[in-house]
Design a protein around this motif. Sequence first.
Motif, mmCIF file in Angstrom:
data_model
loop_
_atom_site.group_PDB
_atom_site.id
_atom_site.type_symbol
_atom_site.label_atom_id
_atom_site.label_comp_id
_atom_site.label_asym_id
_atom_site.label_seq_id
_atom_site.Cartn_x
_atom_site.Cartn_y
_atom_site.Cartn_z
ATOM 1 N N SER A 59 -16.475 45.031 69.598
ATOM 2 C CA SER A 59 -16.299 45.930 68.415
ATOM 3 C C SER A 59 -15.155 46.835 68.424
ATOM 4 N N TYR A 60 -15.401 47.651 67.595
ATOM 5 C CA TYR A 60 -14.387 48.746 67.908
ATOM 6 C C TYR A 60 -15.121 49.765 68.700
ATOM 7 N N LEU A 61 -16.487 49.117 69.110
ATOM 8 C CA LEU A 61 -16.356 49.952 70.678
ATOM 9 C C LEU A 61 -15.220 50.154 72.050
ATOM 10 N N ASP A 62 -15.615 48.524 72.253
ATOM 11 C CA ASP A 62 -14.429 47.898 72.843
ATOM 12 C C ASP A 62 -13.464 48.957 73.348
ATOM 13 N N LEU A 63 -12.660 49.498 71.551
ATOM 14 C CA LEU A 63 -11.084 49.696 71.740
ATOM 15 C C LEU A 63 -11.779 51.315 72.056
#
Length: 169
Positions: A59-63
């Motif tokens: 998800s965006y949290l990984d980036l």
Amino acid sequence: MDYLEENNRLRKQLTSENERAYGDVVVYLRLSHAEERQTEELLLEIIDHLLEIQKKGGSYLDLFGSNSERFCDELLANLPGENKSALFKFGLVLVSVSVVVCMSLFLSDFHWWSILIRISYLLVVVMLTFKVLKKLLFLPKMKSLIYSWLFFTVVIVCLVGIEFFIATV
């Protein structure tokens, strides 16, 4: 290459959660000091990475990590500034000042000092609005709505107070 069209095409492939987080990043970066072309190129890079992560189940949290604002600020620190936002603000202020001057000319009690007070207030409000918008962007929605409401309430109360002061002097 039309960056906006490509960006919008790729955004359709994002999950709703990733699209919402990416949308906040888009607004934050577009309100920044960076030159427009650099900003759009950066956004395309970000969405490409985000789509790759999404394909792998991430998800965006990984980036972005847990602090999207810090992620954006780190990216912006590496870009030279063009003062695009300053130019936009200047144009907005110029139009607003023109409106204030024209309106003041039609008032029966015309005073230069009243125009200066209104223009000064207008300049402060425009500059603060951009700063507040950037700060509210990554807050939870309810908190952001409350702070927005408070900010604009204070702006309106101050405007009424200034107009009352001008009318009584």
